[in-house]
Design a protein around this motif. Structure first.
Motif, PDB file in Angstrom:
ATOM      1  N   ALA A   1       0.832  -1.209   0.000  1.00 22.97           N
ATOM      2  CA  ALA A   1       0.000   0.000   0.000  1.00 22.97           C
ATOM      3  C   ALA A   1       0.864   1.256   0.000  1.00 22.97           C
ATOM      4  O   ALA A   1       0.532   2.251  -0.666  1.00 22.97           O
ATOM      5  N   LEU A   2       1.958   1.233   0.741  1.00 24.03           N
ATOM      6  CA  LEU A   2       2.851   2.390   0.811  1.00 24.03           C
ATOM      7  C   LEU A   2       3.599   2.607  -0.501  1.00 24.03           C
ATOM      8  O   LEU A   2       3.726   3.740  -0.983  1.00 24.03           O
ATOM      9  N   GLN A   3       4.086   1.527  -1.087  1.00 16.16           N
ATOM     10  CA  GLN A   3       4.959   1.640  -2.258  1.00 16.16           C
ATOM     11  C   GLN A   3       4.211   1.703  -3.582  1.00 16.16           C
ATOM     12  O   GLN A   3       4.617   2.435  -4.488  1.00 16.16           O
ATOM     13  N   GLU A   4       3.130   0.961  -3.694  1.00 14.78           N
ATOM     14  CA  GLU A   4       2.427   0.850  -4.975  1.00 14.78           C
ATOM     15  C   GLU A   4       1.135   1.663  -5.055  1.00 14.78           C
ATOM     16  O   GLU A   4       0.713   2.066  -6.142  1.00 14.78           O
ATOM     17  N   LEU A   5       0.483   1.871  -3.894  1.00 12.81           N
ATOM     18  CA  LEU A   5      -0.798   2.581  -3.897  1.00 12.81           C
ATOM     19  C   LEU A   5      -0.681   3.997  -3.341  1.00 12.81           C
ATOM     20  O   LEU A   5      -1.690   4.691  -3.205  1.00 12.81           O
ATOM     21  N   ASN A   6       0.545   4.395  -2.981  1.00 13.63           N
ATOM     22  CA  ASN A   6       0.813   5.738  -2.453  1.00 13.63           C
ATOM     23  C   ASN A   6      -0.034   6.060  -1.222  1.00 13.63           C
ATOM     24  O   ASN A   6      -0.491   7.203  -1.038  1.00 13.63           O
ATOM     25  N   GLY A   7      -0.244   5.060  -0.394  1.00 11.08           N
ATOM     26  CA  GLY A   7      -1.018   5.252   0.818  1.00 11.08           C
ATOM     27  C   GLY A   7      -0.157   5.746   1.969  1.00 11.08           C
ATOM     28  O   GLY A   7       1.078   5.681   1.916  1.00 11.08           O
ATOM     29  N   SER A   8      -0.805   6.246   3.027  1.00  8.12           N
ATOM     30  CA  SER A   8      -0.105   6.668   4.237  1.00  8.12           C
ATOM     31  C   SER A   8       0.066   5.475   5.168  1.00  8.12           C
ATOM     32  O   SER A   8      -0.523   4.405   4.953  1.00  8.12           O
ATOM     33  N   GLU A   9       0.843   5.647   6.229  1.00  2.55           N
ATOM     34  CA  GLU A   9       1.040   4.571   7.197  1.00  2.55           C
ATOM     35  C   GLU A   9      -0.270   4.235   7.899  1.00  2.55           C
ATOM     36  O   GLU A   9      -0.541   3.068   8.198  1.00  2.55           O
ATOM     37  N   ALA A  10      -1.078   5.260   8.181  1.00  6.99           N
ATOM     38  CA  ALA A  10      -2.376   5.029   8.826  1.00  6.99           C
ATOM     39  C   ALA A  10      -3.292   4.207   7.922  1.00  6.99           C
ATOM     40  O   ALA A  10      -3.987   3.292   8.379  1.00  6.99           O
TER      41      ALA A  10
ATOM     42  N   LEU B   1      -4.964   0.430   8.355  1.00  4.79           N
ATOM     43  CA  LEU B   1      -6.403   0.173   8.236  1.00  4.79           C
ATOM     44  C   LEU B   1      -6.699  -1.045   7.369  1.00  4.79           C
ATOM     45  O   LEU B   1      -7.750  -1.676   7.517  1.00  4.79           O
ATOM     46  N   LEU B   2      -5.799  -1.387   6.462  1.00  5.47           N
ATOM     47  CA  LEU B   2      -5.997  -2.572   5.630  1.00  5.47           C
ATOM     48  C   LEU B   2      -6.008  -3.842   6.478  1.00  5.47           C
ATOM     49  O   LEU B   2      -6.697  -4.812   6.151  1.00  5.47           O
ATOM     50  N   ILE B   3      -5.242  -3.851   7.550  1.00  7.00           N
ATOM     51  CA  ILE B   3      -5.233  -4.994   8.461  1.00  7.00           C
ATOM     52  C   ILE B   3      -6.448  -4.943   9.380  1.00  7.00           C
ATOM     53  O   ILE B   3      -7.141  -5.943   9.592  1.00  7.00           O
ATOM     54  N   THR B   4      -6.739  -3.749   9.894  1.00  8.71           N
ATOM     55  CA  THR B   4      -7.855  -3.586  10.833  1.00  8.71           C
ATOM     56  C   THR B   4      -9.197  -3.899  10.172  1.00  8.71           C
ATOM     57  O   THR B   4     -10.056  -4.559  10.764  1.00  8.71           O
ATOM     58  N   SER B   5      -9.397  -3.434   8.940  1.00 11.99           N
ATOM     59  CA  SER B   5     -10.675  -3.659   8.252  1.00 11.99           C
ATOM     60  C   SER B   5     -10.950  -5.141   8.046  1.00 11.99           C
ATOM     61  O   SER B   5     -12.097  -5.605   8.146  1.00 11.99           O
ATOM     62  N   PHE B   6      -9.893  -5.910   7.750  1.00  9.22           N
ATOM     63  CA  PHE B   6     -10.024  -7.352   7.583  1.00  9.22           C
ATOM     64  C   PHE B   6     -10.521  -7.993   8.877  1.00  9.22           C
ATOM     65  O   PHE B   6     -11.462  -8.805   8.871  1.00  9.22           O
ATOM     66  N   LEU B   7      -9.892  -7.629   9.999  1.00  9.18           N
ATOM     67  CA  LEU B   7     -10.265  -8.206  11.296  1.00  9.18           C
ATOM     68  C   LEU B   7     -11.678  -7.795  11.702  1.00  9.18           C
ATOM     69  O   LEU B   7     -12.432  -8.600  12.251  1.00  9.18           O
TER      70      LEU B   7
ATOM     71  N   PHE C   1      -5.316  -8.088  -7.405  1.00  7.03           N
ATOM     72  CA  PHE C   1      -4.662  -7.498  -8.576  1.00  7.03           C
ATOM     73  C   PHE C   1      -5.362  -6.218  -9.052  1.00  7.03           C
ATOM     74  O   PHE C   1      -4.745  -5.389  -9.724  1.00  7.03           O
ATOM     75  N   LEU C   2      -6.639  -6.053  -8.718  1.00  7.38           N
ATOM     76  CA  LEU C   2      -7.457  -5.009  -9.338  1.00  7.38           C
ATOM     77  C   LEU C   2      -7.320  -3.612  -8.739  1.00  7.38           C
ATOM     78  O   LEU C   2      -7.205  -2.637  -9.489  1.00  7.38           O
ATOM     79  N   PRO C   3      -7.354  -3.434  -7.409  1.00  2.42           N
ATOM     80  CA  PRO C   3      -7.394  -2.072  -6.851  1.00  2.42           C
ATOM     81  C   PRO C   3      -6.156  -1.249  -7.199  1.00  2.42           C
ATOM     82  O   PRO C   3      -5.033  -1.751  -7.174  1.00  2.42           O
ATOM     83  N   GLU C   4      -6.404   0.023  -7.504  1.00  2.00           N
ATOM     84  CA  GLU C   4      -5.317   0.964  -7.758  1.00  2.00           C
ATOM     85  C   GLU C   4      -5.289   2.076  -6.727  1.00  2.00           C
ATOM     86  O   GLU C   4      -4.485   3.007  -6.811  1.00  2.00           O
ATOM     87  N   THR C   5      -6.189   1.977  -5.744  1.00  2.00           N
ATOM     88  CA  THR C   5      -6.221   2.936  -4.638  1.00  2.00           C
ATOM     89  C   THR C   5      -6.347   2.169  -3.321  1.00  2.00           C
ATOM     90  O   THR C   5      -6.762   1.003  -3.303  1.00  2.00           O
ATOM     91  N   VAL C   6      -6.016   2.823  -2.236  1.00  3.41           N
ATOM     92  CA  VAL C   6      -6.144   2.201  -0.916  1.00  3.41           C
ATOM     93  C   VAL C   6      -7.600   1.911  -0.600  1.00  3.41           C
ATOM     94  O   VAL C   6      -7.933   0.880  -0.007  1.00  3.41           O
ATOM     95  N   LEU C   7      -8.504   2.804  -1.010  1.00  5.14           N
ATOM     96  CA  LEU C   7      -9.934   2.607  -0.762  1.00  5.14           C
ATOM     97  C   LEU C   7     -10.433   1.347  -1.457  1.00  5.14           C
ATOM     98  O   LEU C   7     -11.189   0.553  -0.872  1.00  5.14           O
ATOM     99  N   GLY C   8     -10.024   1.137  -2.700  1.00  5.10           N
ATOM    100  CA  GLY C   8     -10.413  -0.071  -3.415  1.00  5.10           C
ATOM    101  C   GLY C   8      -9.862  -1.313  -2.754  1.00  5.10           C
ATOM    102  O   GLY C   8     -10.560  -2.340  -2.650  1.00  5.10           O
TER     103      GLY C   8
END
Length: 402
Positions: A36-45, A49-55, A93-100
């Motif tokens: 997410a940080l390197q490919e989707l240009n997301g922040s650390e927060a 959230l990608l881990i938290t949302s799964f749980l 493979f599909l999402p190009e944003t952190v939201l996706g």
């Protein structure tokens, strides 16, 4: 009297199914934040959230999944969960944003919650009552081995820098879990002996009340354990032991693997109190040594004691959660236990992030070693004062069944 068989085809299949599910889970715990940080240009927060949302998705769906296992049977619910897990694995493979990506994570968490609930119910049903502690210990070992194998595969794939390889491994693990699940026979469980009024009342149950108390105890320890699961590599770097940080969970898993045959049998023979109290002390000593680590030897000794302590507590608590329920309610008991346990992991990870702004990880581990001991009182209050509960439940089941 001959021992009831534990290593049956069904037990082996459900254990390996659980192993590949959790390998995929821990694989993504390591790789997704970096991706997410390197490919989707997301922040650390956002990466967190990608881990938290799964749980969160898994926690929300588990009570319903536990209810579905009663209505439709564990095997059908397992298949649905595994199929959804596989489909969602192919969507990374599909999402190009952190939201996706977060939307994919929510759907993936639902599949994971359904599958692990049904798998736990199947495991509880295929293990002989007289070997419940031993069997659930081996079953939980898959979870602990995945803690080592998942991150190892994930870090290896990240170094390759290949997106196809990165998510292809997740798809492969998910596919293997689904194939193994399809090989299981129908393990819905025996018919309930409840009255029709009781059955009608339980139609709307989404929580197994008998599992709540021990799940709260497990959640307390999970809050403390989360600081190890998520931050040991960071701590190892802080104390100049980054080069051996990868060996922490290897030692952790090796000690559990070697101790599991003994601790499981002792649980069946002597009852849960004889296992839980010493394990809490070992967990506390391990945390203290971790806070005092100034050499490779102390660091890895801490890993061994934490593996022996916490690595014994988790399957013991899980065994207690399913011990007293009828077979058709084992899935509901597992869902109740895991939902509350995962809540502890989620709360712990959040709290550790806050505490780290106020103190070092070394101080956190030091104070945690004493907080672990408070768990003795909590366990004793909620469960431990019922001496011999598991042994009594085993005897009662065997008497009724024969």
């Amino acid at each position: 009297m001959s021992k009831e068989a534990l290593w049956t085809k069904e037990f082996l299949l459900i254990t390996f199914c659980n192993l590949f599910l959790f390998i995929a889970f821990y694989y993504l715990v390591v790789t997704l934040p970096i991706y997410a940080l390197q490919e989707l240009n997301g922040s650390e927060a956002e990466a967190g959230l990608l881990i938290t949302s799964f749980l969160i998705a898994a926690i929300i769906i588990r009570p319903l999944a536990g209810k579905w296992t009663i209505t439709f049977g564990n095997r059908l619910v397992l298949f649905i969960g595994l199929f959804l897990f596989l489909v969602c694995s192919s969507l990374y493979f599909l999402p190009e944003t952190v939201l996706g990506m977060m939307l994919v994570r929510l759907l993936h968490g639902i599949g994971f919650g359904i599958a692990t609930t049904a798998a736990g119910g199947i495991a509880a049903n295929v293990i002989p009552p007289s070997r419940k502690g031993e069997g659930m210990g081996y079953y939980a070992l898959a979870f602990n081995l995945a803690v080592v194998l998942g991150p190892f595969l994930g870090l290896t794939a990240l170094h390759k820098g290949n997106k196809v390889l990165l998510f292809g491994i997740v798809i492969l693990c998910s596919l293997i879990a689904l194939v193994i699940g399809l090989l299981l026979s129908n393990t819905k469980g025996s018919a309930s002996l409840s009255t029709s009024n009781d059955k009608e009342r339980r139609k709307f149950d989404i929580v197994e009340k008998s599992a709540v108390r021990i799940a709260v105890v497990a959640s307390f320890f999970a809050i403390l354990y989360s600081s190890i699961l998520s931050f040991v590599p960071v701590y190892a770097e802080d104390i100049g032991l980054l080069q051996v940080s990868s060996y922490f969970f290897v030692v952790y898993a090796a000690v559990m693997l070697l101790s599991r045959p003994l601790t499981g049998r002792w649980l069946d023979r002597y009852g849960e109190n004889a296992i839980v109290y010493p394990s809490i002390f070992l967990f506390a000593i391990g945390m203290f040594l971790l806070s005092s680590s100034n050499s490779v030897v102390i660091f890895l000794l801490a890993a061994a004691l934490i593996g022996l302590g916490w690595g014994t507590l988790f399957p013991t608590f899980q065994t207690i959660a399913v011990q007293k329920v009828t077979p058709e309610r084992s899935g509901l008991a597992i869902s109740t236990f895991l939902s509350i346990f995962d809540l502890g992991i989620g709360i712990g990870t959040f709290l550790v992030g806050i505490v780290m702004t106020q103190m070092s990880l070394q101080s956190l581990y030091f104070y945690s070693s004493f907080i672990v001991l408070f768990g003795i009182g909590l366990y004793n209050f909620l469960h431990g004062h019922h001496r011999g509960a598991v042994k009594g439940a085993v005897y009662e089941r065997r008497t009724h069944s024969g």
